[in-house]
Design a protein around this motif. Structure first.
Motif, PDB file in Angstrom:
ATOM      1  N   PHE A  17       0.892  -1.158   0.000  1.00 31.65           N
ATOM      2  CA  PHE A  17       0.000   0.000   0.000  1.00 31.65           C
ATOM      3  C   PHE A  17       0.929   1.206   0.000  1.00 31.65           C
ATOM      4  O   PHE A  17       1.583   1.465   1.008  1.00 31.65           O
ATOM      5  N   HIS A  20       4.413   1.041   1.705  1.00 31.12           N
ATOM      6  CA  HIS A  20       4.361   0.043   2.777  1.00 31.12           C
ATOM      7  C   HIS A  20       4.162  -1.359   2.188  1.00 31.12           C
ATOM      8  O   HIS A  20       3.097  -1.679   1.675  1.00 31.12           O
ATOM      9  N   VAL A  22       3.261  -4.787   2.623  1.00 29.77           N
ATOM     10  CA  VAL A  22       2.502  -5.495   3.656  1.00 29.77           C
ATOM     11  C   VAL A  22       2.688  -7.002   3.548  1.00 29.77           C
ATOM     12  O   VAL A  22       2.670  -7.722   4.550  1.00 29.77           O
ATOM     13  N   SER A  42      -1.785  -9.196  15.130  1.00 27.09           N
ATOM     14  CA  SER A  42      -2.527  -8.169  14.422  1.00 27.09           C
ATOM     15  C   SER A  42      -1.547  -7.311  13.616  1.00 27.09           C
ATOM     16  O   SER A  42      -0.485  -6.960  14.108  1.00 27.09           O
ATOM     17  N   GLY A  43      -1.905  -7.055  12.362  1.00 25.08           N
ATOM     18  CA  GLY A  43      -1.036  -6.230  11.512  1.00 25.08           C
ATOM     19  C   GLY A  43       0.005  -7.027  10.728  1.00 25.08           C
ATOM     20  O   GLY A  43       0.769  -6.454   9.960  1.00 25.08           O
ATOM     21  N   SER A  44       0.037  -8.350  10.903  1.00 25.18           N
ATOM     22  CA  SER A  44       1.063  -9.155  10.225  1.00 25.18           C
ATOM     23  C   SER A  44       0.738  -9.423   8.754  1.00 25.18           C
ATOM     24  O   SER A  44       1.581  -9.940   8.020  1.00 25.18           O
ATOM     25  N   LYS A  46      -2.405 -10.940   7.594  1.00 21.87           N
ATOM     26  CA  LYS A  46      -3.279 -12.102   7.374  1.00 21.87           C
ATOM     27  C   LYS A  46      -4.492 -11.752   6.513  1.00 21.87           C
ATOM     28  O   LYS A  46      -4.812 -12.449   5.554  1.00 21.87           O
ATOM     29  N   SER A  47      -5.183 -10.669   6.881  1.00 14.22           N
ATOM     30  CA  SER A  47      -6.378 -10.280   6.118  1.00 14.22           C
ATOM     31  C   SER A  47      -6.011  -9.887   4.697  1.00 14.22           C
ATOM     32  O   SER A  47      -6.696 -10.259   3.737  1.00 14.22           O
ATOM     33  N   GLU A  57      -8.311  -7.575  -3.082  1.00 11.23           N
ATOM     34  CA  GLU A  57      -7.167  -6.672  -3.261  1.00 11.23           C
ATOM     35  C   GLU A  57      -6.384  -7.168  -4.474  1.00 11.23           C
ATOM     36  O   GLU A  57      -6.295  -8.378  -4.685  1.00 11.23           O
TER      37      GLU A  57
HETATM   38  P1  ADP Z   1      -3.886  -8.632   9.975  1.00 13.65           P
HETATM   39  O1  ADP Z   1      -5.105  -9.123   9.313  1.00 13.65           O
HETATM   40  O2  ADP Z   1      -2.832  -9.684  10.180  1.00 13.65           O
HETATM   41  O3  ADP Z   1      -4.181  -7.903  11.263  1.00 13.65           O
HETATM   42  P2  ADP Z   1      -3.796  -6.723   7.818  1.00 13.65           P
HETATM   43  O4  ADP Z   1      -3.649  -7.527   6.580  1.00 13.65           O
HETATM   44  O5  ADP Z   1      -5.142  -6.202   8.137  1.00 13.65           O
HETATM   45  O6  ADP Z   1      -3.191  -7.549   9.040  1.00 13.65           O
HETATM   46  O7  ADP Z   1      -2.816  -5.490   7.763  1.00 13.65           O
HETATM   47  C1  ADP Z   1      -1.445  -5.604   7.495  1.00 13.65           C
HETATM   48  C2  ADP Z   1      -0.864  -4.206   7.327  1.00 13.65           C
HETATM   49  O8  ADP Z   1      -1.373  -3.618   6.133  1.00 13.65           O
HETATM   50  C3  ADP Z   1      -1.184  -3.261   8.447  1.00 13.65           C
HETATM   51  O9  ADP Z   1      -0.038  -2.477   8.699  1.00 13.65           O
HETATM   52  C4  ADP Z   1      -2.296  -2.406   7.876  1.00 13.65           C
HETATM   53  O10 ADP Z   1      -2.296  -1.134   8.439  1.00 13.65           O
HETATM   54  C5  ADP Z   1      -1.955  -2.372   6.399  1.00 13.65           C
HETATM   55  N1  ADP Z   1      -3.130  -2.215   5.536  1.00 13.65           N
HETATM   56  C6  ADP Z   1      -4.143  -3.113   5.397  1.00 13.65           C
HETATM   57  N2  ADP Z   1      -5.061  -2.677   4.516  1.00 13.65           N
HETATM   58  C7  ADP Z   1      -4.624  -1.461   4.090  1.00 13.65           C
HETATM   59  C8  ADP Z   1      -5.123  -0.488   3.160  1.00 13.65           C
HETATM   60  N3  ADP Z   1      -6.272  -0.698   2.484  1.00 13.65           N
HETATM   61  N4  ADP Z   1      -4.394   0.627   2.973  1.00 13.65           N
HETATM   62  C9  ADP Z   1      -3.231   0.829   3.623  1.00 13.65           C
HETATM   63  N5  ADP Z   1      -2.706  -0.035   4.501  1.00 13.65           N
HETATM   64  C10 ADP Z   1      -3.382  -1.169   4.743  1.00 13.65           C
END
Ligand code: ADP
Ligand code: MG
Length: 246
Positions: A17, A20, A22, A42-44, A46-47, A57
């Protein structure tokens, strides 16, 4: 297992992103009947990883092969792919203005182009499976969180997906409702449903998974069988993460 059993292959997946990064160089494959749990802080990422697999995405780099076809190729028919790879979200995402039955019929009718009768039959079959058939005429707001999530699972199943993705399906639930959702998922796994599950329910992940992936800072830090990860983790980060749940 033979190549024919391989449904998905994620190869060198990268997602950024802006500046960054991710996800970095994520590799794994999914075979028919696999139950893959994805764990990590959280933040690793996964989503983001699940959302890339479902093309909610757009990956920045790498490839995702579905039965050997690269679905990140802009020429691919993404709609057909999305029918085959269903998703269940933490926040249910049910249509508030539709009944339980209508929620489960809308995908089969609008996306899979089934007749109303066929769609109703499918919806009823899967609402029965999750124990929500007594509530077909209810609206989502009349249901508990656990009931809503069971409807969301039935709605995903009504599309007859080949793989079902779950992103923390019990995280938004009151503790007393977690069990009913995990029981439905366990039953699906026993029937051979192919699933990728992001979860913080470690005992559940340990018991249900054929494969466990531990993510940290956008990479697969460690992966293996349930015993590999939960009984004999090798990496310090894995041990530290798991110690939080003891
Ligand atoms: P998890 O599900 O493991 O908690 P995420 O996949 O939600 O992790 O997020 C991983 C990283 O990507 C985080 O730092 C989050 O802030 C960033 N991130 C997720 N979605 C977006 C987005 N749409 N725009 C910018 N940053 C994003
Ligand atoms: Mg997440």
């Amino acid at each position: 297992m033979s190549e024919n059993n391989k449904i998905l292959e994620i190869s060198h997946l990268v997602k950024s992103f802006g500046n960054h990064e991710v996800l970095r160089d994520i590799d794994f494959s999914v075979e028919k009947g696999d139950v893959i749990s994805i764990i990590g802080a959280s933040g690793s990422g996964k989503s983001t990883m699940l959302r890339c697999v479902n093309l909610l995405e757009t990956p920045t780099g790498g490839n995702i092969y579905y039965h050997g076809k690269d679905i990140t190729d802009p020429k691919m028919d993404v709609c057909t792919y999305r029918e085959k790879v269903g998703m269940v979200f933490q926040s249910f995402n049910l249509f508030a203005n539709l009944t339980v039955l209508e929620n489960c019929m809308v995908g089969p009718i609008k996306v899979a182009k089934k007749s109303k009768e066929e769609a109703k039959e499918l919806a009823m079959k899967f609402l029965q499976k999750v124990g929500m058939d007594p509530y077909i005429n209810a609206k989502p707001k009349q249901l508990s969180g656990g009931q809503k999530q069971r409807v969301a699972i039935a709605r995903a199943l009504a599309m007859e997906p080949e793989v079902l993705l779950f992103d923390e399906p019990t995280s938004a639930l009151d503790p007393q409702m977690v069990g009913e959702v995990l029981n439905v998922m366990t039953a699906l796994a026993k029937e051979g449903m192919t699933m990728i599950i992001v979860t913080h329910e470690m005992a559940f992940a340990r018991d249900i998974s054929s494969h466990v992936i531990f993510m940290a800072d956008g990479v697969i830090e460690e992966e293996g069988t349930s015993d590999d990860i939960f009984k004999t983790p090798q990496k310090e980060k894995t041990k530290e993460f798991l110690s939080r749940f003891r």
